[in-house]
Motif scaffolding. Structure first.
Motif, PDB file in Angstrom:
ATOM      1  N   LEU A  23       0.829  -1.205   0.000  1.00 19.37           N
ATOM      2  CA  LEU A  23       0.000   0.000   0.000  1.00 19.37           C
ATOM      3  C   LEU A  23       0.864   1.256   0.000  1.00 19.37           C
ATOM      4  O   LEU A  23       0.558   2.248  -0.673  1.00 19.37           O
ATOM      5  CB  LEU A  23      -0.930  -0.008   1.216  1.00 19.37           C
ATOM      6  N   SER A  24       1.963   1.238   0.743  1.00 21.77           N
ATOM      7  CA  SER A  24       2.873   2.385   0.783  1.00 21.77           C
ATOM      8  C   SER A  24       3.503   2.619  -0.582  1.00 21.77           C
ATOM      9  O   SER A  24       3.683   3.771  -1.007  1.00 21.77           O
ATOM     10  CB  SER A  24       3.961   2.156   1.837  1.00 21.77           C
ATOM     11  N   LYS A  27       0.864   4.203  -2.766  1.00 21.59           N
ATOM     12  CA  LYS A  27       0.622   5.601  -2.395  1.00 21.59           C
ATOM     13  C   LYS A  27       1.648   6.529  -3.013  1.00 21.59           C
ATOM     14  O   LYS A  27       1.331   7.653  -3.425  1.00 21.59           O
ATOM     15  CB  LYS A  27       0.634   5.750  -0.871  1.00 21.59           C
ATOM     16  N   SER A  28       2.900   6.092  -3.097  1.00 22.07           N
ATOM     17  CA  SER A  28       3.970   6.945  -3.634  1.00 22.07           C
ATOM     18  C   SER A  28       3.760   7.279  -5.105  1.00 22.07           C
ATOM     19  O   SER A  28       4.359   8.223  -5.619  1.00 22.07           O
ATOM     20  CB  SER A  28       5.325   6.259  -3.451  1.00 22.07           C
ATOM     21  N   LEU A  30       0.646   7.848  -6.390  1.00 20.03           N
ATOM     22  CA  LEU A  30      -0.632   8.541  -6.543  1.00 20.03           C
ATOM     23  C   LEU A  30      -0.489  10.037  -6.310  1.00 20.03           C
ATOM     24  O   LEU A  30       0.354  10.490  -5.534  1.00 20.03           O
ATOM     25  CB  LEU A  30      -1.650   7.962  -5.552  1.00 20.03           C
ATOM     26  N   ASP A  33      -5.611  13.579  -4.008  1.00 22.17           N
ATOM     27  CA  ASP A  33      -5.791  13.504  -2.556  1.00 22.17           C
ATOM     28  C   ASP A  33      -6.776  12.419  -2.160  1.00 22.17           C
ATOM     29  O   ASP A  33      -6.581  11.731  -1.146  1.00 22.17           O
ATOM     30  CB  ASP A  33      -6.277  14.861  -2.015  1.00 22.17           C
ATOM     31  N   HIS A  35      -7.349   9.576  -3.551  1.00 23.15           N
ATOM     32  CA  HIS A  35      -6.720   8.256  -3.622  1.00 23.15           C
ATOM     33  C   HIS A  35      -5.714   8.061  -2.488  1.00 23.15           C
ATOM     34  O   HIS A  35      -5.632   6.984  -1.889  1.00 23.15           O
ATOM     35  CB  HIS A  35      -6.019   8.082  -4.969  1.00 23.15           C
ATOM     36  N   ARG A  36      -4.962   9.121  -2.170  1.00 24.52           N
ATOM     37  CA  ARG A  36      -3.959   9.024  -1.098  1.00 24.52           C
ATOM     38  C   ARG A  36      -4.639   8.838   0.262  1.00 24.52           C
ATOM     39  O   ARG A  36      -4.150   8.101   1.120  1.00 24.52           O
ATOM     40  CB  ARG A  36      -3.070  10.267  -1.104  1.00 24.52           C
ATOM     41  N   ARG A  37      -5.775   9.503   0.455  1.00 22.53           N
ATOM     42  CA  ARG A  37      -6.508   9.349   1.722  1.00 22.53           C
ATOM     43  C   ARG A  37      -7.042   7.923   1.850  1.00 22.53           C
ATOM     44  O   ARG A  37      -7.045   7.354   2.949  1.00 22.53           O
ATOM     45  CB  ARG A  37      -7.660  10.359   1.806  1.00 22.53           C
ATOM     46  N   ILE A  39      -5.666   5.213   0.617  1.00 24.49           N
ATOM     47  CA  ILE A  39      -4.531   4.359   0.971  1.00 24.49           C
ATOM     48  C   ILE A  39      -4.167   4.538   2.442  1.00 24.49           C
ATOM     49  O   ILE A  39      -3.889   3.560   3.157  1.00 24.49           O
ATOM     50  CB  ILE A  39      -3.318   4.673   0.069  1.00 24.49           C
ATOM     51  N   ASP A  40      -4.172   5.783   2.935  1.00 24.47           N
ATOM     52  CA  ASP A  40      -3.877   6.031   4.352  1.00 24.47           C
ATOM     53  C   ASP A  40      -4.859   5.307   5.256  1.00 24.47           C
ATOM     54  O   ASP A  40      -4.474   4.721   6.281  1.00 24.47           O
ATOM     55  CB  ASP A  40      -3.917   7.542   4.642  1.00 24.47           C
TER      56      ASP A  40
END
Length: 222
Positions: A23-24, A27-28, A30, A33, A35-37, A39-40
């Motif tokens: 997942l990390s 995220k790198s 993407l 925002d 999509h990044r949220r 993943i977080d």
């Protein structure tokens, strides 16, 4: 609403560290925002999940947006053409890269002076000879006429055509299915109402599992 028919038995949800690592990596790559949220939130879930005999259930309440994005990646990577039988042709070995994007067309001539109406087909692509106007539908069957898709065709039939050439236009709906890819005719306009040309809307059903796996591979390799 029917359950998503996705086979996830091969995913080892007990290996949280590996899932978090993947997942990390995703995220790198993407930038949006939203999509990044997402993943977080998934990373937080797998870091704090309760272990034991409880089943893990991941629920998605906005599958329409996720399906739209996943199908876009698939179209851009593997779509080859619409053949003479109006079938979508894909080729996983092709080096051809497409540029399907969400179309945004301001229709009103007053748009420079005030906010006006616009249309936004989910997938729009013009390669000079062919124009593709596709729209994503997240349900697995359609029981009503899609008037919006009809309007897309007639409003956009002259756009992006400065040379006034005869572009070949494909007008379609993209839907998920748990079975093999298939095609249905959604609408075939009687020539009484349009004597100039044939007008049809096709429903294309793409295998959901294949689309999801391609989406995960794409972001893990980029």
């Amino acid at each position: 609403m029917q359950r998503v028919q996705l086979d996830y038995r091969d995913v080892d949800f007990t290996n949280s560290e590996k899932i978090i690592s993947l997942l990390s990596q995703i995220k790198s790559s993407l930038f949006k925002d939203i999509h990044r949220r997402l993943i977080d939130d998934l990373i937080t879930f797998f870091r704090h999940e309760n272990r034991g005999n409880k089943q893990i259930q991941v629920k998605i309440y906005q599958f329409n947006l996720i399906w739209e994005d996943m199908a876009n990646v698939y179209l851009n990577n593997y779509f080859l053409k619409v053949d003479e039988n109006e079938e979508l042709v894909f080729d996983s070995l092709s080096n051809k890269k497409n540029n399907f994007t969400k179309g945004k067309f301001e229709l009103d001539s007053r748009r420079e002076k005030l906010p006006t109406y616009r249309i936004e087909p989910d997938y729009y692509f013009n390669d000079g000879k062919y124009r593709y106007i596709f729209d994503a539908k997240y349900y697995n069957q359609i029981d009503k006429l899609d008037y919006k898709q009809i309007s897309y065709y007639f409003l956009l039939q002259h756009i992006d055509n400065e040379k006034n050439d005869e572009l070949i236009i494909s007008n379609a709906l993209i839907l998920p299915t748990s079975g093999p890819q298939l095609k249905k005719v959604h609408f075939d306009l009687d020539r009484v109402f349009n004597r100039i040309e044939e007008f049809r809307i096709i429903e294309y059903y793409l295998n959901m599992k294949e689309i999801v796996l391609n989406y995960l591979r794409y972001f893990s390799n980029n």
